[in-house]
Design an enzyme around this catalytic site. Structure first.
Site, PDB file in Angstrom:
ATOM      1  N   GLU A  90      42.599  40.489  30.341  1.00 21.66           N
ATOM      2  CA  GLU A  90      43.385  39.543  31.129  1.00 21.66           C
ATOM      3  C   GLU A  90      43.192  38.105  30.649  1.00 21.66           C
ATOM      4  O   GLU A  90      44.164  37.345  30.553  1.00 21.66           O
ATOM      5  CB  GLU A  90      43.034  39.679  32.616  1.00 21.66           C
ATOM      6  CG  GLU A  90      43.513  40.993  33.186  1.00 21.66           C
ATOM      7  CD  GLU A  90      43.062  41.276  34.603  1.00 21.66           C
ATOM      8  OE1 GLU A  90      43.646  42.187  35.212  1.00 21.66           O
ATOM      9  OE2 GLU A  90      42.139  40.593  35.101  1.00 21.66           O
ATOM     10  N   HIS A  97      44.030  37.484  42.721  1.00 27.70           N
ATOM     11  CA  HIS A  97      43.726  38.609  41.832  1.00 27.70           C
ATOM     12  C   HIS A  97      42.401  38.318  41.149  1.00 27.70           C
ATOM     13  O   HIS A  97      42.135  37.177  40.763  1.00 27.70           O
ATOM     14  CB  HIS A  97      44.813  38.762  40.754  1.00 27.70           C
ATOM     15  CG  HIS A  97      44.365  39.647  39.632  1.00 27.70           C
ATOM     16  ND1 HIS A  97      44.456  41.012  39.693  1.00 27.70           N
ATOM     17  CD2 HIS A  97      43.784  39.360  38.442  1.00 27.70           C
ATOM     18  CE1 HIS A  97      43.958  41.534  38.582  1.00 27.70           C
ATOM     19  NE2 HIS A  97      43.552  40.542  37.801  1.00 27.70           N
ATOM     20  N   TYR A 152      50.399  43.471  34.608  1.00 28.13           N
ATOM     21  CA  TYR A 152      50.415  44.640  35.492  1.00 28.13           C
ATOM     22  C   TYR A 152      50.752  45.938  34.761  1.00 28.13           C
ATOM     23  O   TYR A 152      51.106  46.929  35.389  1.00 28.13           O
ATOM     24  CB  TYR A 152      51.396  44.412  36.647  1.00 28.13           C
ATOM     25  CG  TYR A 152      50.919  43.410  37.662  1.00 28.13           C
ATOM     26  CD1 TYR A 152      49.720  43.608  38.356  1.00 28.13           C
ATOM     27  CD2 TYR A 152      51.659  42.270  37.949  1.00 28.13           C
ATOM     28  CE1 TYR A 152      49.274  42.698  39.298  1.00 28.13           C
ATOM     29  CE2 TYR A 152      51.224  41.358  38.898  1.00 28.13           C
ATOM     30  CZ  TYR A 152      50.035  41.574  39.563  1.00 28.13           C
ATOM     31  OH  TYR A 152      49.600  40.670  40.498  1.00 28.13           O
ATOM     32  N   LYS A 159      47.511  33.736  43.665  1.00 26.42           N
ATOM     33  CA  LYS A 159      48.905  34.166  43.650  1.00 26.42           C
ATOM     34  C   LYS A 159      49.793  33.165  44.394  1.00 26.42           C
ATOM     35  O   LYS A 159      49.293  32.263  45.077  1.00 26.42           O
ATOM     36  CB  LYS A 159      49.003  35.556  44.280  1.00 26.42           C
ATOM     37  CG  LYS A 159      48.244  36.620  43.504  1.00 26.42           C
ATOM     38  CD  LYS A 159      48.331  37.951  44.236  1.00 26.42           C
ATOM     39  CE  LYS A 159      47.513  39.026  43.563  1.00 26.42           C
ATOM     40  NZ  LYS A 159      47.606  40.304  44.295  1.00 26.42           N
ATOM     41  N   ASN A 172      48.182  39.225  49.330  1.00 24.87           N
ATOM     42  CA  ASN A 172      46.725  39.202  49.453  1.00 24.87           C
ATOM     43  C   ASN A 172      46.055  38.062  48.677  1.00 24.87           C
ATOM     44  O   ASN A 172      44.883  38.126  48.361  1.00 24.87           O
ATOM     45  CB  ASN A 172      46.119  40.557  49.116  1.00 24.87           C
ATOM     46  CG  ASN A 172      46.350  40.977  47.680  1.00 24.87           C
ATOM     47  OD1 ASN A 172      46.788  40.188  46.847  1.00 24.87           O
ATOM     48  ND2 ASN A 172      46.048  42.224  47.390  1.00 24.87           N
TER      49      ASN A 172
END
Length: 149
Positions: free
Chosen positions: A126, A115, A49, A9, A112
């Site tokens: 994905e 992913h 998402y 990310k 965080n």
């Protein structure tokens, strides 16, 4: 051979952790078959998402993933989906085990770093969102006999 989708990310890219994260997957013996460095479109972010569309944090997820560059990857190997989740660590870095990516480098749940697909079916979905089939390289490292019986 099983495949999973991994995305570093914007916070992971900004903190210059790309090489460290890739190293951990390579050291585990997984094979990199797809790699992109990109600025994520709003359309791709919303599709990625989509399962969280009705949740209050959906817009925050979309805003964050589109806020800076992302490294999108496809990794291949036996049990790669489950193993990648272990390498990544718990979603909340404050409870992630030391030795995991989030446990070693994460600060909070909203930033965080990474992913990873949570199931084989999710990985397939994905991967197809982020990569065209012709963008994936089908190859076998010469060291495979040293890694697998």
């Amino acid at each position: 051979m099983e495949r999973t989708f991994i995305a570093i990310k914007p916070d992971g890219v900004q903190r210059r952790l790309v090489g460290e994260i890739i190293r951990r997957f390579e050291n585990k013996g997984f094979t990199l078959v797809g790699l992109k460095f990109l600025k994520v479109s709003r359309e791709l972010a919303e599709a990625h998402y989509d399962v969280h569309k009705e949740k209050p944090f959906f817009s925050g997820l979309v805003e964050f993933i589109t806020s800076g560059p992302v490294v999108a990857m496809v990794w291949e190997g036996d049990g790669v989906v489950a193993a990648a989740r272990k390498l990544i660590g718990a979603t909340n870095p404050l409870v992630a085990e030391p030795g995991t990516i989030r446990g070693d480098f994460g600060w909070n749940i909203g930033r965080n770093l990474i992913h990873g697909s949570d199931a084989i079916e999710t990985a397939q979905r994905e991967i197809s969102l982020w990569f065209k089939d012709e963008e994936l390289v089908h190859w076998q490292p010469h060291l495979m006999p040293w890694l697998h019986e």
